[in-house]
Design a protein around this motif. Structure first.
Motif, PDB file in Angstrom:
ATOM      1  N   VAL A   1      -9.541 -11.339   5.963  1.00 54.32           N
ATOM      2  CA  VAL A   1     -10.298 -10.488   5.144  1.00 54.32           C
ATOM      3  C   VAL A   1      -9.953  -8.937   4.984  1.00 54.32           C
ATOM      4  O   VAL A   1      -9.771  -8.157   3.952  1.00 54.32           O
ATOM      5  CB  VAL A   1     -11.918 -10.589   5.453  1.00 54.32           C
ATOM      6  N   PHE A   2      -9.728  -8.429   6.213  1.00 53.87           N
ATOM      7  CA  PHE A   2      -9.467  -7.126   6.508  1.00 53.87           C
ATOM      8  C   PHE A   2      -7.946  -6.895   6.006  1.00 53.87           C
ATOM      9  O   PHE A   2      -7.811  -5.668   5.252  1.00 53.87           O
ATOM     10  CB  PHE A   2      -9.404  -6.786   8.009  1.00 53.87           C
TER      11      PHE A   2
ATOM     12  N   ARG B   1       4.077   5.623  -5.675  1.00 53.78           N
ATOM     13  CA  ARG B   1       3.658   5.625  -7.290  1.00 53.78           C
ATOM     14  C   ARG B   1       2.629   6.888  -7.482  1.00 53.78           C
ATOM     15  O   ARG B   1       2.789   7.703  -8.278  1.00 53.78           O
ATOM     16  CB  ARG B   1       3.474   4.508  -7.825  1.00 53.78           C
ATOM     17  N   TYR B   2       1.633   6.984  -6.580  1.00 57.49           N
ATOM     18  CA  TYR B   2       0.660   7.819  -6.748  1.00 57.49           C
ATOM     19  C   TYR B   2       0.977   9.260  -6.588  1.00 57.49           C
ATOM     20  O   TYR B   2       0.884  10.159  -7.394  1.00 57.49           O
ATOM     21  CB  TYR B   2      -0.641   7.606  -5.654  1.00 57.49           C
TER      22      TYR B   2
ATOM     23  N   VAL C   1       0.837  -1.127  -0.042  1.00 58.64           N
ATOM     24  CA  VAL C   1       0.034   0.014   0.092  1.00 58.64           C
ATOM     25  C   VAL C   1       0.821   1.112  -0.077  1.00 58.64           C
ATOM     26  O   VAL C   1       0.660   2.086  -0.876  1.00 58.64           O
ATOM     27  CB  VAL C   1      -1.012   0.014   1.321  1.00 58.64           C
ATOM     28  N   VAL C   2       1.863   1.157   0.715  1.00 64.14           N
ATOM     29  CA  VAL C   2       2.866   2.141   0.773  1.00 64.14           C
ATOM     30  C   VAL C   2       3.599   2.600  -0.525  1.00 64.14           C
ATOM     31  O   VAL C   2       3.878   3.742  -0.914  1.00 64.14           O
ATOM     32  CB  VAL C   2       3.831   2.110   2.027  1.00 64.14           C
ATOM     33  N   MET C   3       3.951   1.637  -1.034  1.00 61.09           N
ATOM     34  CA  MET C   3       4.524   1.768  -2.356  1.00 61.09           C
ATOM     35  C   MET C   3       3.670   2.025  -3.636  1.00 61.09           C
ATOM     36  O   MET C   3       3.913   2.836  -4.398  1.00 61.09           O
ATOM     37  CB  MET C   3       4.991   0.187  -2.877  1.00 61.09           C
TER      38      MET C   3
ATOM     39  N   SER D   1      -7.889  -2.563  -1.502  1.00 61.37           N
ATOM     40  CA  SER D   1      -8.914  -1.411  -2.048  1.00 61.37           C
ATOM     41  C   SER D   1      -7.925  -0.039  -2.164  1.00 61.37           C
ATOM     42  O   SER D   1      -8.218   0.786  -3.034  1.00 61.37           O
ATOM     43  CB  SER D   1      -9.973  -1.231  -0.917  1.00 61.37           C
ATOM     44  N   LEU D   2      -7.128   0.042  -1.160  1.00 62.03           N
ATOM     45  CA  LEU D   2      -6.251   1.261  -1.303  1.00 62.03           C
ATOM     46  C   LEU D   2      -5.204   1.214  -2.311  1.00 62.03           C
ATOM     47  O   LEU D   2      -5.169   2.282  -3.031  1.00 62.03           O
ATOM     48  CB  LEU D   2      -5.619   1.339   0.123  1.00 62.03           C
ATOM     49  N   ILE D   3      -4.533   0.124  -2.622  1.00 60.03           N
ATOM     50  CA  ILE D   3      -3.989  -0.018  -3.949  1.00 60.03           C
ATOM     51  C   ILE D   3      -4.750   0.403  -5.132  1.00 60.03           C
ATOM     52  O   ILE D   3      -4.390   1.103  -6.148  1.00 60.03           O
ATOM     53  CB  ILE D   3      -3.190  -1.476  -3.939  1.00 60.03           C
TER      54      ILE D   3
END
Length: 318
Positions: free
Chosen positions: A207-208, A125-126, A119-121, A215-217
């Motif tokens: 699941v979490f 990129r974002y 997610v951090v990576m 979802s964040l990615i």
């Protein structure tokens, strides 16, 4: 929840890891194959970490997080593969209860930390593509350090919860784990009590840890795609997309098998199939990461050529 009476019970003090085969010839072949895979994975990831440390041009947030990913991958395979190699040649395939607890905890820590790191990576990129002029301002070294520390802390804490749920169960026999390492569902199936509630809690956690990061990615890459489509130059679009392709490839290789293992119903549990799938996201993904990032990355190639003394050739990769 049912638990057997305490009297006249012998609690398990060690487990037997059944591994892949009982045939000595097959085990010797598997030993050579997995030894080569393990050495390739450690050397490949170790090389990436070394290049990032030595080349000042790679001292950016993107490569900082890539270096952490490589360290996690080395720890990932080292937690499970060396013991598997020993068991392939040794007559005894036992592991102590404490050793099983430690192996499960370290493996879970590495995998959960890697989930959050992806997610951090993606966020890196974002920011790099959507806000290129403010990239180093937004992702300053203070924020990068906090993100890395927070990622590790979450991994350690969630792993402690996951491992404790499994290892606090009573184990009174049998003690044969149909796996090549102490993997949570395989060990938990040996508990001599009803584990339905704990399995539900573990499933909710799984699941979490799968849905939230994915979802964040996905949200990050939706915004990235929107930004890339606004770029008028075809060359600019290709360059922007290529910086994300490696990350998307690695995320797919990691999440697909891991999601199947930890989010499928217990009725679909198949020890042999689970062992094969675990090998993919444990051993092969750690091997593929340096291959994917090095083959698609001119900066890594240039840093390698510079380190080995081919400076003139390295300039062509920049």
């Amino acid at each position: 929840m049912w638990m057997p009476p305490v009297e006249n019970q012998t609690w398990v003090s060690e487990f037997i890891l059944l591994g892949f085969s009982r045939d000595p010839t097959s085990n010797r072949i598997l030993f050579i194959v997995f030894l080569l895979l393990y050495l390739s994975s450690v050397l490949g990831n170790g090389l990436i970490v070394t290049l990032i440390c030595l080349d000042m041009r790679l001292h950016t947030p993107m490569y900082f997080f890539l270096g952490i990913l490589s360290v996690l991958d080395m720890g990932y395979v080292t937690t499970t593969v060396p013991q598997m190699l020993v068991h392939l040649l040794a007559r005894s395939q036992t592991i102590s209860f404490a050793g099983c607890w430690l192996q499960m905890y370290m493996f879970s820590t590495m995998s959960l930390t890697e989930c959050i790191l992806f997610v951090v990576m993606a966020y890196d990129r974002y920011v790099a593509i959507c806000y290129p002029l403010r990239y180093t301002v937004i992702l300053n070294w203070g924020l990068c350090t906090r993100l890395a520390a927070g990622t590790g802390a979450c991994g350690f804490f969630l792993s402690l919860v996951h491992t404790s749920l499994t290892m606090q169960l009573p184990y009174c026999g049998p003690n044969m784990v149909n796996h090549y390492f102490c993997e949570g569902p395989s060990v938990r199936s040996l508990a001599c009590m009803d584990t339905h509630l704990i399995e539900i809690v573990d499933l909710v956690m799984s699941v979490f840890m799968a849905v939230a990061p994915l979802s964040l990615i996905l949200a990050s890459y939706v915004r990235i795609a929107q930004t890339i489509l606004k770029i008028k130059s075809t060359k600019g679009r290709c360059k922007a997309f290529s910086t994300c392709a490696s990350h998307l490839t690695v995320v797919s290789f990691f999440y697909a098998p891991a999601t199947y293992i930890y989010m499928r119903p217990n009725s679909n549990y198949s020890p042999e199939r689970d062992k094969q799938i675990s090998l993919f996201y444990n051993v092969f993904t750690a091997l593929l990461n340096p291959v994917v990032y090095s083959l698609r990355n001119k900066d890594i190639k240039g840093a390698f050529l510079k380190v080995v003394g081919w400076s003139s050739v390295a300039q062509n990769w920049r």
